[in-house]
Design a protein around this motif. Structure first.
Motif, PDB file in Angstrom:
ATOM      1  N   UNK A 174       0.881  -1.361   0.057  1.00  0.00           N
ATOM      2  CA  UNK A 174       0.065  -0.131   0.016  1.00  0.00           C
ATOM      3  C   UNK A 174       0.889   1.352  -0.129  1.00  0.00           C
ATOM      4  N   UNK A 175       2.096   1.123   0.461  1.00  0.00           N
ATOM      5  CA  UNK A 175       3.189   2.300   0.377  1.00  0.00           C
ATOM      6  C   UNK A 175       3.386   2.699  -0.747  1.00  0.00           C
ATOM      7  N   UNK A 176       2.936   2.028  -2.126  1.00  0.00           N
ATOM      8  CA  UNK A 176       3.286   2.635  -3.443  1.00  0.00           C
ATOM      9  C   UNK A 176       3.447   1.504  -4.499  1.00  0.00           C
ATOM     10  N   UNK A 177       3.558   0.307  -4.210  1.00  0.00           N
ATOM     11  CA  UNK A 177       3.815  -0.771  -5.127  1.00  0.00           C
ATOM     12  C   UNK A 177       2.444  -0.936  -5.872  1.00  0.00           C
ATOM     13  N   UNK A 178       1.398  -0.899  -5.030  1.00  0.00           N
ATOM     14  CA  UNK A 178      -0.051  -1.174  -5.683  1.00  0.00           C
ATOM     15  C   UNK A 178      -0.251  -0.285  -6.547  1.00  0.00           C
ATOM     16  N   UNK A 179       0.020   0.925  -6.543  1.00  0.00           N
ATOM     17  CA  UNK A 179       0.037   2.062  -8.027  1.00  0.00           C
ATOM     18  C   UNK A 179       0.657   1.520  -9.314  1.00  0.00           C
TER      19      UNK A 179
END
Length: 621
Positions: A174-179
């Motif tokens: 959720x900190x960024x990889x999901x984007x």
């Protein structure tokens, strides 16, 4: 940055690792081939250990023909960064948890005291069982770390969905990889890379944006430098300036440096798309598409001065970079945490994908997009379904066929509908809608900013269970703390950012008093009257392989990158349906970006550095 490599290549053995010096002889140690647990580059290494004392003594690497081990070719080809060589000491840290901790008399205001495993498991089962009976499965929230193995992550989401009956599950992706995962799936149908490390070294042009790659992903950085040494053009879009240092700074190797304003990566990407459209440098197969014509109208409304003001780069420089990108037969675009973690990260990646699509480099051989991840198994966590809207094997919670497929394997119905994300869960805890939190390796109090109010959320929860190697900030607020085994103490797999499934092998038995995550989950489930029994990690791997063929031993994820022909359909769908979705939002320059002046404000850029990456390296001293 590859400190320690000199010890490996010294031809006469004159250079030695001083950490285990004079304590052990080589024949006293056991060698175990495994995968590094730091960044997502997926480096193979050897743990030299003393099984009798359950200690990891040092790390060595593979060289020459040794690179081809029984587990396949190491993605690092014998190289390791400083963390890889010397960051193993957290395994032997005296600060490791070795006994479960519970609140005395079960009261939150009482201190944490040591307890037996039986007592701790009973306390967890009792607390979870009570809340499930009184409030139902939606009263649970669960967060996991992407540093865990695929097997533990799979067991975790299965435990949360079946035993607790909750859809509220999320992880550090959720900190960024999901984007990146969402955008890559839109563009190519998979969150995995299409280009391989080998194709990076053979590329004619590499475009690096949104990352200080030498610091964050040094092995991929080494591949980029190898390509540049071979003669490939290197475009570096970063606010970092050229500098002289002991580090081989990527900007110093760049043939073109786009020194944009901090946080202006999307403006640079929009400028590149505009330049390509204006020059008519489109691939033949997309030039006449109606969606492309609409995109041309959208970017035509943006003036070069607007883009210059937003990006902080002369438009002529952006035009020149676009021309080089178009001219390169094989071009790879590498982007990292500055984009992934930004508020508009998803839109920025889509714009970069548009650039690759328009120029015929999205799925072409030797070309493509390559997002960089911080934690070693972020792609694995996403593919194991440790996200609120995803299921194992890249299934979707809102897809009935995906749910049916999973239910047939599990022989149980799964909670319907998407759950809450990490931030939404913490808010729900503070509002009293979520009563219990289960944290496996994740430390929201220590990782999230104060504005997330993670500490207040844990204080407000009725029951919190924390499972970790160390007593973290979140663990100090928990009702029960369970000591977990490290990567060196269990068998399993990690999935690196390329999409390669890599073996993790046990070098030593778990430190006395600790247990693997999947084993802890199995014991809690059994105590709650819901058998979720596995004999070992291999049994979990087999079940994962039934749901996701890429993770099956010998399957596509073990052999290499997906076939590009298989992703052509997804790219066509994006061209005809996805390209115009959200186009006005995606190509909007925010007012803040249009301001050329900083107004005396500073932009704080955060991220990992080569010699430190989160809580593990703090314990590796």
């Amino acid at each position: 940055e590859f400190c320690g490599g000199c010890v490996q290549i010294c031809p006469v053995g004159a250079l030695l690792n001083r950490l285990p010096l004079y304590e052990y002889r080589p024949w006293m140690l056991t060698r175990t081939e495994t995968t590094c647990a730091y960044c997502a580059d997926g480096c193979s290494l050897r743990l030299e250990s003393r099984p009798q004392t359950r200690e990891v003594i040092e790390v060595t690497s593979f060289w020459g023909n040794e690179t081809k081990s029984i587990w396949g070719q190491g993605r690092n080809e014998g190289d390791l960064c400083a963390k890889g060589y010397f960051g193993y000491q957290f395994v032997n840290s005296p600060n490791r948890l070795t006994k479960p901790l519970i609140r005395k008399e079960g009261r939150r205001d009482s201190p944490l005291v040591e307890a037996s495993w039986e007592e701790a498991i009973e306390r967890v089962a009792e607390g979870f069982g009570r809340i499930k009976t009184e409030h139902g499965g939606s009263a649970f929230g669960a967060l996991a770390s992407a540093r865990c193995t695929n097997e533990s992550l799979y067991a975790f989401q299965k435990f949360v969905r079946l035993v607790l009956g909750s859809p509220n599950i999320d992880s550090s992706v959720r900190y960024g990889m999901v984007n990146a995962a969402r955008a890559m799936t839109d563009l190519t149908g998979l969150p995995r890379w299409l280009p391989s490390y080998e194709e990076i070294t053979q590329a004619d042009l590499i475009f690096v944006i949104g990352t200080d790659i030498t610091q964050t992903n040094p092995i991929v950085g080494l591949k980029v430098k190898a390509a540049a040494k071979r003669g490939a053009k290197l475009i570096a879009a970063t606010p970092l300036r050229r500098r002289v240092s002991t580090m081989s700074h990527i900007v110093n190797r760049a043939t073109r440096h786009l020194a944009h304003r901090p946080g202006a990566e999307r403006a640079v990407a929009i400028g590149l798309v505009k330049a390509v459209m204006e020059k008519g440098s489109l691939a033949k197969e997309v030039a006449s598409n109606p969606a492309v014509r609409r995109l041309r109208d959208t970017v035509s409304a943006l003036s070069p001065k607007q883009i210059e003001a937003a990006a902080g780069v002369a438009y002529e420089q952006i035009e020149a970079a676009a021309g080089e990108w178009v001219a390169a037969p094989r071009a790879v675009m590498i982007f990292g945490e500055s984009i992934l973690r930004s508020l508009d990260g998803y839109e920025t990646i889509r714009v970069l994908g548009d650039l690759a699509l328009l120029t015929g480099k999205l799925i072409a051989e030797g070309s493509g997009l390559a997002p960089l991840f911080e934690e070693n198994n972020e792609l694995g966590a996403y593919e194991m379904g440790v996200v609120p809207d995803g299921l194992p094997g890249l299934g979707r919670t809102d897809d009935e066929s995906d749910r049916d497929r999973l239910s047939q394997v599990w022989k149980e119905p799964i909670p319907s509908g998407p759950g809450l994300t990490m931030i939404e869960m913490l808010r729900a805890v503070r509002e009293g809608r979520i009563k219990a939190l289960y944290l496996m390796g994740e430390n929201p109090v220590g990782s999230l900013p104060a504005s997330s109010a993670a500490a207040e959320a844990l204080d407000a929860a009725e029951f919190v269970v924390c499972q970790d190697l160390f007593l973290t900030e979140s663990g100090r607020k928990a009702d029960v703390v369970l000591p977990a085994a490290s990567f060196a103490e269990q068998n399993g797999t990690f999935t690196n950012q390329e999409g390669r499934v890599q073996a993790v092998r046990k070098a030593i038995e778990p430190i006395h008093g600790t247990r693997p995550d999947w084993e802890i989950l199995s014991q809690i489930a059994l105590e709650m009257g819901y058998p979720l029994e596995y004999q070992d990690g291999a049994e979990l791997s087999h079940e994962i392989g039934r749901l996701w063929s890429a993770c099956r031993p010998g399957g596509p994820g073990w052999r290499g990158q997906p076939k590009r022909s298989e992703q052509a359909g997804a790219a066509d769908r994006y061209l005809n349906q996805g390209l115009t979705e959200g186009i006005s939002e995606r190509y909007r320059l925010d007012p803040a970006e249009n301001s050329a002046a900083s107004n005396g404000r500073f932009h704080l850029a955060i991220g990992p550095v080569l010699f430190h990456s989160g809580k593990m390296s703090l314990q590796a001293a």
